[in-house]
Write a protein that holds these residues in place. Structure first.
Motif, mmCIF file in Angstrom:
data_model
loop_
_atom_site.group_PDB
_atom_site.id
_atom_site.type_symbol
_atom_site.label_atom_id
_atom_site.label_comp_id
_atom_site.label_asym_id
_atom_site.label_seq_id
_atom_site.Cartn_x
_atom_site.Cartn_y
_atom_site.Cartn_z
ATOM 1 N N ALA A 94 -11.751 15.873 -84.388
ATOM 2 C CA ALA A 94 -12.914 16.478 -83.732
ATOM 3 C C ALA A 94 -12.584 16.887 -82.300
ATOM 4 C CB ALA A 94 -14.087 15.507 -83.749
ATOM 5 N N ILE A 95 -11.818 16.067 -81.612
ATOM 6 C CA ILE A 95 -11.440 16.383 -80.238
ATOM 7 C C ILE A 95 -10.493 17.580 -80.199
ATOM 8 C CG2 ILE A 95 -10.167 15.528 -78.230
ATOM 9 C CD1 ILE A 95 -11.322 12.723 -78.939
ATOM 10 N N VAL A 96 -9.481 17.586 -81.060
ATOM 11 C CA VAL A 96 -8.484 18.662 -81.068
ATOM 12 C C VAL A 96 -9.091 20.008 -81.463
ATOM 13 C CG1 VAL A 96 -6.415 19.493 -82.275
ATOM 14 C CG2 VAL A 96 -6.487 17.171 -81.401
ATOM 15 N N THR A 97 -9.977 19.991 -82.457
ATOM 16 C CA THR A 97 -10.555 21.255 -82.919
ATOM 17 C C THR A 97 -11.791 21.648 -82.119
ATOM 18 O OG1 THR A 97 -11.944 20.163 -84.590
ATOM 19 C CG2 THR A 97 -9.739 20.903 -85.282
ATOM 20 N N GLY A 98 -12.270 20.767 -81.239
ATOM 21 C CA GLY A 98 -13.454 21.073 -80.451
ATOM 22 C C GLY A 98 -14.745 20.898 -81.228
ATOM 23 N N GLY A 99 -14.656 20.333 -82.410
ATOM 24 C CA GLY A 99 -15.839 20.151 -83.244
ATOM 25 C C GLY A 99 -16.380 18.739 -83.174
ATOM 26 N N VAL A 100 -16.658 18.257 -81.966
ATOM 27 C CA VAL A 100 -17.115 16.883 -81.792
ATOM 28 C C VAL A 100 -18.435 16.648 -82.534
ATOM 29 C CG1 VAL A 100 -17.736 15.117 -80.099
ATOM 30 C CG2 VAL A 100 -15.879 16.705 -79.609
ATOM 31 N N SER A 101 -19.261 17.677 -82.643
ATOM 32 C CA SER A 101 -20.523 17.507 -83.385
ATOM 33 C C SER A 101 -20.258 17.268 -84.874
ATOM 34 C CB SER A 101 -21.423 18.729 -83.205
ATOM 35 O OG SER A 101 -20.806 19.884 -83.743
ATOM 36 N N GLY A 102 -19.083 17.671 -85.339
ATOM 37 C CA GLY A 102 -18.725 17.444 -86.738
ATOM 38 C C GLY A 102 -18.490 15.987 -87.079
ATOM 39 N N LEU A 103 -18.399 15.130 -86.050
ATOM 40 C CA LEU A 103 -18.215 13.699 -86.302
ATOM 41 C C LEU A 103 -19.356 13.118 -87.119
ATOM 42 C CD1 LEU A 103 -16.822 12.371 -82.908
ATOM 43 C CD2 LEU A 103 -15.663 12.360 -85.115
ATOM 44 N N MET A 104 -20.570 13.659 -86.927
ATOM 45 C CA MET A 104 -21.704 13.111 -87.680
ATOM 46 C C MET A 104 -21.580 13.403 -89.165
ATOM 47 S SD MET A 104 -24.916 15.557 -86.747
ATOM 48 C CE MET A 104 -24.402 16.661 -85.455
ATOM 49 N N TYR A 105 -20.727 14.356 -89.527
ATOM 50 C CA TYR A 105 -20.480 14.659 -90.941
ATOM 51 C C TYR A 105 -19.219 13.963 -91.439
ATOM 52 C CZ TYR A 105 -23.652 18.462 -89.780
ATOM 53 O OH TYR A 105 -24.722 19.183 -89.346
ATOM 54 N N SER A 106 -18.150 14.039 -90.646
ATOM 55 C CA SER A 106 -16.860 13.538 -91.126
ATOM 56 C C SER A 106 -16.755 12.021 -91.159
ATOM 57 C CB SER A 106 -15.718 14.123 -90.287
ATOM 58 O OG SER A 106 -15.804 13.696 -88.943
ATOM 59 N N VAL A 107 -17.340 11.335 -90.188
ATOM 60 C CA VAL A 107 -17.198 9.878 -90.152
ATOM 61 C C VAL A 107 -17.902 9.198 -91.327
ATOM 62 C CG1 VAL A 107 -17.698 7.780 -88.832
ATOM 63 C CG2 VAL A 107 -16.719 9.767 -87.685
ATOM 64 N N SER A 119 -4.909 18.416 -90.972
ATOM 65 C CA SER A 119 -6.330 18.749 -90.863
ATOM 66 C C SER A 119 -6.552 19.920 -89.915
ATOM 67 C CB SER A 119 -7.135 17.540 -90.381
ATOM 68 O OG SER A 119 -7.100 16.520 -91.333
ATOM 69 N N PHE A 120 -5.811 19.951 -88.811
ATOM 70 C CA PHE A 120 -5.933 21.051 -87.850
ATOM 71 C C PHE A 120 -5.518 22.374 -88.487
ATOM 72 C CE2 PHE A 120 -4.068 23.730 -84.498
ATOM 73 C CZ PHE A 120 -5.220 23.959 -83.755
ATOM 74 N N ILE A 121 -4.391 22.381 -89.173
ATOM 75 C CA ILE A 121 -3.926 23.609 -89.849
ATOM 76 C C ILE A 121 -4.934 24.031 -90.904
ATOM 77 C CG2 ILE A 121 -2.156 24.544 -91.386
ATOM 78 C CD1 ILE A 121 -0.133 22.777 -89.796
ATOM 79 N N GLU A 122 -5.423 23.063 -91.655
ATOM 80 C CA GLU A 122 -6.371 23.366 -92.717
ATOM 81 C C GLU A 122 -7.701 23.902 -92.180
ATOM 82 O OE1 GLU A 122 -6.892 21.333 -97.004
ATOM 83 O OE2 GLU A 122 -7.351 20.045 -95.301
ATOM 84 N N SER A 123 -8.068 23.489 -90.974
ATOM 85 C CA SER A 123 -9.326 23.970 -90.385
ATOM 86 C C SER A 123 -9.264 25.458 -90.060
ATOM 87 C CB SER A 123 -9.674 23.164 -89.134
ATOM 88 O OG SER A 123 -8.824 23.518 -88.059
ATOM 89 N N MET A 124 -8.076 25.993 -89.936
ATOM 90 C CA MET A 124 -7.912 27.414 -89.619
ATOM 91 C C MET A 124 -7.863 28.293 -90.874
ATOM 92 S SD MET A 124 -5.342 27.318 -86.360
ATOM 93 C CE MET A 124 -4.022 26.445 -87.169
ATOM 94 N N LEU A 125 -7.789 27.683 -92.047
ATOM 95 C CA LEU A 125 -7.698 28.434 -93.300
ATOM 96 C C LEU A 125 -9.092 28.756 -93.839
ATOM 97 C CD1 LEU A 125 -4.873 26.359 -95.024
ATOM 98 C CD2 LEU A 125 -4.638 28.517 -93.785
ATOM 99 N N PRO A 126 -9.211 29.812 -94.645
ATOM 100 C CA PRO A 126 -10.506 30.114 -95.264
ATOM 101 C C PRO A 126 -10.844 29.064 -96.320
ATOM 102 C CG PRO A 126 -8.800 31.590 -96.090
ATOM 103 C CD PRO A 126 -8.180 30.787 -94.993
ATOM 104 N N PRO A 127 -12.122 29.010 -96.751
ATOM 105 C CA PRO A 127 -12.511 28.021 -97.767
ATOM 106 C C PRO A 127 -11.663 28.143 -99.034
ATOM 107 C CG PRO A 127 -14.445 29.138 -96.893
ATOM 108 C CD PRO A 127 -13.236 29.834 -96.331
#
Length: 189
Positions: free
Chosen positions: A84-97, A35-43
């Motif tokens: 969310a913690i590793v990528t710094g996108g903690v606000s993304g939890l409201m979408y991913s969970v 997931s971390f590697i994929e977060s760095m890739l373009p859509p």
């Protein structure tokens, strides 16, 4: 399709519990790294903002198949939280969970009710579409903007990504040695 295998049988020894925990930790780690590697890739699809292959979703699907429902939800929850913690996108939890949990719930329902008639790839494909729909719904509620116009593009991405990740999960499970999950056959009869 032949039933796959499971570690859902009652634990008979400490070795079984240890094996389960090691497999569970490994699946969480794999999901997190992918997931971390994929977060760095373009859509994956340029017209669908944020569309990814969802390769990290292979781990919860494998957990569902070889470990069972509870462990699949643990993998999903930890993937969302730690991701969310590793990528710094903690606000993304409201979408991913909510998206991840509801998609997995649908996959569980399909796996236990119609698995003998559909493939792992189809279960994953439906889960990916559910994930995208829930994520768009949550994003629309949070932003106050109707984002459902993106649904056709994200559904297309979900079709492709879900089928691909489902096939990968299926072939990974088929290649796993019995020693990974105890060699206990899952019976749904």
């Amino acid at each position: 399709m032949k039933p796959l295998y499971s570690c859902n049988a009652p634990a008979q020894s400490g070795a079984t519990d240890t094996r389960r925990l090691v497999v569970l930790a490994f699946l969480v780690a794999v999901a997190l790294v992918v997931s971390f590697i994929e977060s760095m890739l373009p859509p994956a699809i340029l017209l669908a903002p944020g569309a990814k292959l969802g390769l990290g979703n292979i781990a919860p699907l494998i957990a569902l198949i070889i470990l069972g429902v509870g462990d699949a939800f643990i993998v999903t929850a930890l993937k969302c939280l730690l991701g969310a913690i590793v990528t710094g996108g903690v606000s993304g939890l409201m979408y991913s969970v909510p998206s991840g949990m509801l998609a997995l719930a649908v996959e569980v329902l399909l796996f236990y009710t119609v698995f003998d008639r559909i493939s792992v790839a189809m279960i994953s494909l439906i889960g990916a579409i559910v994930f995208n729909c829930v994520q768009l719904g949550v994003a629309s509620l949070v932003t106050g903007v109707n984002l459902l116009t993106l649904l056709p593009w994200l559904a297309t991405a979900g079709l492709l990504a879900g089928a691909f990740t489902g096939l990968l999960a299926y072939y990974i499970v088929k290649r796993l040695p019995y020693s990974v999950y105890g060699g206990v056959r899952r019976s749904r009869d």
